[in-house]
Design an enzyme around this catalytic site. Structure first.
Site, PDB file in Angstrom:
ATOM      1  CB  SER A 102     -16.993   4.629  -9.696  1.00  0.00           C
ATOM      2  OG  SER A 102     -16.328   3.572 -10.352  1.00  0.00           O
ATOM      3  CE  LYS A 132     -12.703   3.373  -8.488  1.00  0.00           C
ATOM      4  NZ  LYS A 132     -14.061   3.851  -8.295  1.00  0.00           N
TER       5      LYS A 132
END
Lengths: 806, 261
Positions: free
Chosen positions: A653, A696
């Site tokens: 990611s 996040k």
């Protein structure tokens, strides 16, 4: 190239509108009939339970907390209640082979009756048999036999004595036997008197004594035969008299169990054994316990007991057994031993039932992980399902660990539906590696951990809240509270378009909300209570997150949220500890230099990264070469690292962030540190979705908020992750106030646009990028590196030629 | 004062033994009784005169009880054996007497045991005879279970003495007592049983009872034989007991016979 999108507040979370519910509180809602959102699994369970074919056992798979256990148990119990109760099973003594106890099958409810009847029979025999032997009739007949043989013996010895007396000789009793001697007036002749007798008389006496001795010897040899004959007669009498006592008692049982052929055969054997062991009953009436703690019942009577292995009431339906500790013995039963006089002994009364015995004719539920971690249990279960019988093999004997006497109980036929519970990984592993598994567990009931979020599922969720609240005796939830629970369900699913079906987690949330409502003195649980519950759950778990944020804010961990740097970008990684996930911003840096196209992943070099991360970095190499150096060697070497990462990293990611860092370094264009970026990238530069997008964004937001939001900060996420957004309310408020931003990007060029503030640039027909664009500056730097490399190569060739000429 | 109401008094117990075996059990029984009843114990070992004369004959042979084989009888060996047996029994008696604090004497006579025992002067209160049957037994070996002490009760004064001695012996040796009542009438049996039970209860004893359907000694002997006991206490009949009856009793019991007088 399309411009990257800045998301509007309403795109950051999909709210549940309380006004979409028609109820005031969950008290007005009915219970859910089925488990929430598991239609596929429920159908599979119904099918698997209903089908009565070989191998159609169930494997219920799915993550923990989805309520699969409770549902299946409840389903089985309600189904089993309407089913026929299975037979009772007993173990009884095998009179022919005592080490192989016999298994008897009886109609439901009659096992206990049989056990009780046999117990009573033995008690009655214990008094009836001695009574027979103490009766006048027996005594008279026994005395008759005794007298007959005594008289026969008396007569034989008497006749021999008389014959001897006829010759003037007496039969005398010596210390160890008999002897003959001449007598005179009742006294034995002395040796002197004997010596005075004429020779003829002495010869006659000697001859007669010799003849009498021979007869005496024959007579004494006859005694053992008489003894044997007497014994046979007494035995016959004993059996005849015992039959008087035993016969009618056992006949009563025969009549009671006339329809049970196996029981009648057993009773025949009991009768025969009693007749063969009458003395046991006679002794028992006289015997006192010789040792403290010794059982009152004589050991020999234990063989007439009935060990009711499985039995109970005649009605009550089929059994549903959950064995929480599926050891080999707990599954298959065991043969116990008792210490007697320093030795371990056993008999059929010490056979104990296992879960398979108890579940015979019904359902057995097992946790597959516990089953697989118990030695021999899995193999034993398969053996039972294959052979359709429960054979008790002692583990100790099997492994030669013990050498005590043990039993081989007759196997018991079994018909049981086994339901295994476990996470998906176990199902897939067993399917892949155990060839028998597929044959024995043909039905998989796959419980999902999320369901589609629709208006219908909102309503179903409300009923789920109502059901759980009533089950746990919680306060009713008002519609706003339910809406908040729905939103939290979506957040738990990590997807705005899904709802978590982990009923256990939802139930815990409801219980805690009820607690806070109680604390607040409310009779109805409100959205405030649900929110407090969510906040409290986070607060209880986020000590580590606080420490990480603290380290960043104190500049122990370096994360910039302002300014711009070349070759440095804010990435976002997620940590999950004890079921609580949170994001940690990470500084990703890249350096570039003259090289041969390699991208060095420092984490991989020191084994601090996983294979997925390594794959992401290799994709970067491919992207760089294919975009910027398609027709010439890539004269670049790059190094990438997660600064201050000491614990390892996995996943791809961060690959967009890594690529941006490299391109920044190559082009020498600084990257805005007020932005963080997450997303993976493919070989064509397209940005792909990642997980934990909410955590996040919130992770970077928290740092920025702590330092002060100035409207420049934000996060870049993959466009395909928008559907997953279920952000916290404070993040949405900051976005609404334009103090924080969430951008979506579809390509790495869009990310570069945002991060550098300079257009990435699109190539023209000749493949050239616009002057001043990021890509043009990358191409230019790579061209410089290539030229430098060619110059170095020419210089090297020149030196080589010079050495050759010299 | 009748025996029914009074205490048991045995001033002198005569223990008559010979070489036929079974003497050890008789010694133990007699010593226990003497200790319990505070009686003086007098032991008489009778060397069988006929046996000694027989052993002196040149063709004397013995045919074994069980082996049925013949072997020569030698006078010196027989005499030595009798002496050794007497001396061993005396040692055993004196040891038991010392342990139980019983006053005892031991003497040896020659003759035949039963006439010698029955003709003893001083009329002992209890005559204890220990000897084996005179022929091989037709019955199985004794069972592992300890048989009860058998007592015969006929309601007479001697009957109470036999009952008391039997109960005391049973208590001293940790055995049960079984009392035989020779009485054909059921009612009379129940009456005697009730009296005996009450008599024992007052002395903190207990026993089981059994009816013998005959008043004569032969009926009692037959029952004793079938009961397979190894010790019996019975009252000596008023008109005395013959040598033949006593022999039959000893053959039936194959152990120790105690005659209460």
């Amino acid at each position: 190239m399309t411009k990257p999108a800045r998301l509007q507040p309403e795109q950051l979370a999909r709210r549940c509108d309380p006004s979409s519910f028609s109820f005031e509180t969950t008290d007005q809602l009915e219970d859910l009939q089925d488990i929430f959102g598991q239609a596929r699994a429920v159908d599979a369970v119904r099918f698997g339970v209903a089908i009565q074919r070989e191998g159609f056992n169930l494997f219920v798979l799915g993550p923990p907390g989805t309520g699969k256990h409770a549902f299946v148990r409840q389903f089985l119990q309600s189904r089993a209640a309407g089913e026929k109760r299975p037979s009772d099973w007993c173990y009884v003594h095998n009179f022919e082979q005592p080490h192989k106890p016999r298994a008897l099958c009886l109609p439901p409810g009659r096992g206990e009756q049989f056990r009780s009847d046999m117990h009573q029979l033995v008690e009655e025999l214990g008094s009836a048999i001695p009574a027979v032997f103490e009766s006048d009739e027996y005594r008279a007949r026994a005395e008759e036999i005794d007298s007959e043989f005594s008289e026969r013996q008396e007569k034989a010895f008497g006749e021999l004595g008389q014959e001897a007396a006829g010759h003037g000789i007496a039969l005398l009793h010596t210390p160890a036997g008999f002897s003959f001697a001449p007598t005179k007036e009742g006294e034995v002749l002395s040796s002197e008197d004997y010596g005075k007798l004429p020779d003829e008389e002495r010869s006659r006496i000697a001859k007669v004594v010799g003849q009498l001795e021979e007869k005496l010897q024959r007579l004494i040899r006859q005694v053992p035969r008489w003894r044997k004959e007497r014994r046979e007669r007494m035995r016959g009498l004993n059996r005849e008299m015992t039959m008087l006592a035993v016969g009618h008692l056992i006949d009563e049982l025969r009549e009671k169990f006339a329809d049970q052929e196996a029981v009648r055969t057993y009773l025949d054997a009991v009768q025969q054994d009693v007749l063969d062991n009458i003395e046991d009953f006679r002794k028992a009436s006289e015997q006192q316990p010789v040792m403290a703690g010794a059982p009152e019942e004589p050991a020999s009577f234990r063989r007439y007991r009935v060990n009711l292995l499985v039995g109970g009431e005649a009605d009550g339906g089929a059994p549903v057994v959950f064995e929480d500790h599926p050891t080999y013995n707990n599954l298959l039963g065991r043969v116990e031993h008792v210490a007697q006089f320093g030795a371990l002994v056993t008999d059929f009364t010490l056979i104990k039932a296992g879960a398979l015995h108890r579940a015979n004719g019904g359902y057995l539920m097992l946790d597959v992980f516990k089953l697989l971690t118990q030695p021999f249990s899995w193999e034993a279960l398969k053996r039972v399902l294959n052979s359709k019988e429960i054979r008790m093999d002692s583990l100790g004997q099997m492994l030669s660990l013990v050498s005590t006497v043990s039993l081989e109980p007759e196997p018991i036929p079994v018909r049981v539906k086994v339901v295994l519970f476990g996470e998906r990984i176990w199902y897939y592993l067993l399917h892949a590696y155990d060839p028998e598994f597929g044959e024995l567990f043909k039905v998989a009931a796959d419980f999902d951990d999320q369901v589609d979020r629709t208006e219908d599922s909102h309503q179903a969720y409300a009923r789920l809240v109502a059901t759980l609240a009533r089950k746990d005796k919680l306060r009713p939830f008002d519609r706003a509270a339910v809406a908040r629970v729905v939103e939290q369900g979506a957040r738990l699913a990590g997807d705005a378009e899904k709802l978590s079906s982990r009923v256990q987690t939802i139930a815990d949330l409801l219980r805690e909300s009820d607690h806070w409502a109680t604390e607040a003195g409310r009779s109805v649980v409100t959205a405030l209570d649900v929110q407090r519950s969510v906040d409290a759950q986070i607060y209880r778990s986020d000590r580590v997150r606080q420490r990480v944020q603290e380290a960043i804010l104190r500049n122990v961990v370096f994360i910039d949220t302002a300014g711009a740097r070349v070759g440095q970008v804010n990435g976002l990684s997620v940590l999950e500890l004890g079921g609580f996930a949170f994001a940690q911003p990470s500084r990703i840096t890249a350096t570039t230099r003259l090289g041969e196209g390699e991208v060095i992943d420092i984490e991989r070099e020191v084994d601090l990264s996983g294979s997925i991360h390594s794959k992401g970095v290799l994709i970067l190499s491919s992207f760089l070469a294919s975009r910027y150096s398609r027709n010439r060697p890539l004269a670049l070497a790059a190094s990438l690292t997660f600064e201050q990462n000491y614990g390892g990293i996995e996943g791809d990611s961060a690959s967009v962030a890594e690529l941006c860092a490299i391109l920044s370094s190559v082009s020498d264009i600084p990257i805005r540190q007020s932005l963080a970026v997450t997303g993976s990238v493919n070989q064509h530069g397209q940005v792909q979705p990642i997980g934990a997008v909410n955590e996040k964004i919130e992770g970077f937001f928290d740092i920025c908020k702590a330092r002060g939001l100035d409207g420049s900060q934000g996060v870049l996420i993959p466009a395909s992750n928008v559907q997953h957004l279920m952000l916290r309310e404070d993040v949405i408020e900051a976005v609404r106030a334009e103090k924080f931003h969430v951008y979506t990007v579809e390509t790495v060029d869009q990310a570069l646009d945002l991060l550098t503030g300079i257009p990435a640039g699109e190539p023209d027909a000749a493949g050239n990028y616009p002057a001043g664009s990021v890509n043009q500056r990358v191409m230019a730097r790579l061209g410089d590196l290539m030229a430098r490399r060619q110059a170095l190569a020419a210089e090297a060739r020149g030196k080589k030629r010079k050495r050759h000429h010299e | 004062m009748s025996e029914e109401n009074g205490d048991l008094e045995f001033g002198r117990i005569l223990l008559a033994l010979d070489a036929t075996g079974g003497a050890e059990a008789a010694v133990r029984a007699a010593a226990e009784l003497a200790a319990a009843l505070r009686a003086e114990l007098e032991a008489l070992f009778v060397e069988d005169a006929n046996l000694l004369r027989l052993a002196g004959l040149p063709f004397a042979r013995e045919v074994g009880f069980h082996s049925a084989t013949g072997r020569p009888l030698v006078l010196e060996e027989v005499a030595r054996g009798l002496r050794a047996q007497a001396s061993g029994l005396e040692r055993m008696l004196r040891l038991a007497a010392r342990q139980l604090h019983v006053q005892c004497s031991f003497r040896v006579a020659r003759g035949r045991i039963l006439p010698e025992a029955l003709s003893q002067t001083g009329h002992p209160d209890l005559l204890v005879l220990g000897r084996q049957a005179r022929r091989p037994s037709l019955r199985p070996r004794p069972r592992a279970v300890t048989p009860p002490v058998l007592a015969v009760f006929d309601g007479s004064a001697r009957g109470y003495r036999a009952l008391g001695a039997g109960a005391v012996l049973a208590a001293r040796t940790g055995r049960k007592a079984l009392v035989l009542i020779p009485e054909p009438s059921r009612d009379r049996f129940q009456t005697l049983k009730s009296r005996a039970e009450e008599w024992l209860r007052r002395r903190e004893h207990a026993a089981r009872f059994e009816q013998v359907l005959g008043l004569d000694m032969d009926s009692v002997t037959r029952r004793l034989r079938s009961l397979r006991g190894d010790v019996v206490v019975l009252p000596e009949p008023r008109d005395g007991i013959s040598e033949a009856q006593l022999t039959a009793l000893l053959d039936a019991v194959d152990g120790t016979v105690l005659l209460a007088r």
